[in-house]
Design a protein around this motif. Structure first.
Motif, PDB file in Angstrom:
ATOM      1  N   SER A   1      42.574  37.334  30.251  1.00  0.00           N
ATOM      2  CA  SER A   1      41.773  37.902  31.326  1.00  0.00           C
ATOM      3  C   SER A   1      40.273  37.776  31.102  1.00  0.00           C
ATOM      4  O   SER A   1      39.517  37.579  32.055  1.00  0.00           O
ATOM      5  CB  SER A   1      42.128  39.379  31.519  1.00  0.00           C
TER       6      SER A   1
ATOM      7  N   GLY B   1      39.938  33.537  29.572  1.00  0.00           N
ATOM      8  CA  GLY B   1      40.437  32.515  30.485  1.00  0.00           C
ATOM      9  C   GLY B   1      41.447  31.534  29.925  1.00  0.00           C
ATOM     10  O   GLY B   1      41.677  30.470  30.523  1.00  0.00           O
TER      11      GLY B   1
ATOM     12  N   LYS C   1      30.060  36.447  36.253  1.00  0.00           N
ATOM     13  CA  LYS C   1      30.141  36.082  37.661  1.00  0.00           C
ATOM     14  C   LYS C   1      30.197  34.563  37.794  1.00  0.00           C
ATOM     15  O   LYS C   1      29.481  33.866  37.086  1.00  0.00           O
ATOM     16  CB  LYS C   1      28.921  36.608  38.430  1.00  0.00           C
TER      17      LYS C   1
ATOM     18  N   TYR D   1      33.597  36.420  39.017  1.00  0.00           N
ATOM     19  CA  TYR D   1      34.679  37.025  38.260  1.00  0.00           C
ATOM     20  C   TYR D   1      35.990  36.922  39.044  1.00  0.00           C
ATOM     21  O   TYR D   1      36.006  36.639  40.245  1.00  0.00           O
ATOM     22  CB  TYR D   1      34.369  38.493  37.997  1.00  0.00           C
ATOM     23  N   SER D   2      37.086  37.179  38.356  1.00  0.00           N
ATOM     24  CA  SER D   2      38.390  37.265  39.011  1.00  0.00           C
ATOM     25  C   SER D   2      38.831  38.727  39.015  1.00  0.00           C
ATOM     26  O   SER D   2      38.334  39.532  38.223  1.00  0.00           O
ATOM     27  CB  SER D   2      39.426  36.421  38.270  1.00  0.00           C
ATOM     28  N   GLU D   3      39.749  39.056  39.885  1.00  0.00           N
ATOM     29  CA  GLU D   3      40.274  40.420  39.920  1.00  0.00           C
ATOM     30  C   GLU D   3      40.898  40.784  38.588  1.00  0.00           C
ATOM     31  O   GLU D   3      40.756  41.909  38.098  1.00  0.00           O
ATOM     32  CB  GLU D   3      41.306  40.573  41.040  1.00  0.00           C
ATOM     33  N   ASP D   4      41.580  39.820  37.973  1.00  0.00           N
ATOM     34  CA  ASP D   4      42.238  40.066  36.695  1.00  0.00           C
ATOM     35  C   ASP D   4      41.216  40.411  35.613  1.00  0.00           C
ATOM     36  O   ASP D   4      41.462  41.266  34.755  1.00  0.00           O
ATOM     37  CB  ASP D   4      43.038  38.828  36.294  1.00  0.00           C
ATOM     38  N   GLN D   5      40.047  39.748  35.652  1.00  0.00           N
ATOM     39  CA  GLN D   5      39.004  40.035  34.672  1.00  0.00           C
ATOM     40  C   GLN D   5      38.487  41.465  34.817  1.00  0.00           C
ATOM     41  O   GLN D   5      38.275  42.158  33.830  1.00  0.00           O
ATOM     42  CB  GLN D   5      37.846  39.053  34.829  1.00  0.00           C
TER      43      GLN D   5
END
Length: 271
Positions: free
Chosen positions: A109, A112, A246, A248-252
């Protein structure tokens, strides 16, 4: 390729990925000092034997694989000596986690890595790595809930982060776009955790805002967001334990929030 060129290429690869290994180590251990200690030990191990770079799918995987082998060989240590208050609570939570789940979650997360790469780093199959991720997500998100304050000047991003945080079961105390507004919001509704952008609407600093809030209200976990993480991962000054890049992903976001709340990290930056 000559040995000289090979060594140069390896050095360049390590130099490019070292700030992110330090970020991972810091998030894993909970503070900059212990994280950097493991990063240095990793570099020393690589200098002693560079063959690992010939056996891995990429230099980045090799770097994290060496780190993980050291981390595991030392028993994934967390210093419990003299731990009180938030530190003691963090150690108790750590002791209840399924083995290897926190490492897998951070590798995926925050850094990556794919499940296959995580398997390579941790010496398990890709399927086993995927299972560790699912267990880790469930355990982290259920470990602790609280009130979270968001410092973000871009309305769309602020709304997105707010929805992610709320979907995890946390309460959002509010959204601040400037340093002054952030300090006022914190006084009005003291948060259990702060999620802060670095550069704010009026050119003020999210770092300054967080430091002022912590100085007034006391330590609490913090997650910083920035489009330029390399500017903060220098080792020249105290660094945040949890840093989201940034875009970013929701998972991060989910992982960083869960990790920060879980580990009660209060590492911040000196502006």
């Amino acid at each position: 390729m000559t040995t000289t060129n090979g060594t140069a290429s390896m050095s360049e690869a390590i130099a490019a990925d070292l700030p992110y290994l330090r970020r991972y180590a810091r998030a894993l251990t909970g503070n900059q000092t212990s994280g950097d200690r493991f990063a240095v030990t990793t570099l020393e191990a690589i200098l002693a034997d560079t063959s690992i770079f010939n056996d891995c799918s990429s230099p980045r995987v090799a770097l994290f694989k060496v780190f993980n082998s050291i981390w595991v060989s030392l028993g994934s240590p967390v210093d419990e000596s003299g731990a009180t208050g938030p530190e003691a609570r963090a150690q108790l939570r750590l002791s209840r986690l399924t083995k290897n789940t926190r490492e897998a979650l951070l590798l995926h997360s925050i850094e990556g890595f794919t499940t296959n790469q995580i398997g390579e780093i941790m010496n398990v199959s890709g399927d086993e790595a995927a299972q560790l991720l699912e267990i880790g997500r469930d355990e982290m998100q259920k470990s602790i809930l609280g009130n979270i304050m968001i410092i973000e000047d871009e309305a769309i991003i602020a709304m997105d982060i707010s929805e992610i945080v709320a979907s995890m079961g946390h309460e959002v105390t509010g959204i601040a776009r400037t340093k002054t507004a952030a300090v006022e919001l914190a006084r009005k509704s003291p948060p259990d955790m702060i999620l802060a952008d670095i550069q704010l609407a009026d050119k003020s600093s999210g770092i300054d805002a967080v430091n002022d809030i912590l100085a007034e209200l006391g330590d609490r976990p913090v997650v910083f967001i920035t489009a330029f993480p390399e500017r903060l991962l220098t080792g020249d000054r105290p660094e945040p334990a949890f840093l989201i890049t940034k875009p970013y992903s929701e998972d991060q976001v989910r992982s960083a929030v869960a990790q920060a709340m879980f580990f009660t990290s209060t590492e911040t930056l000196n502006a």
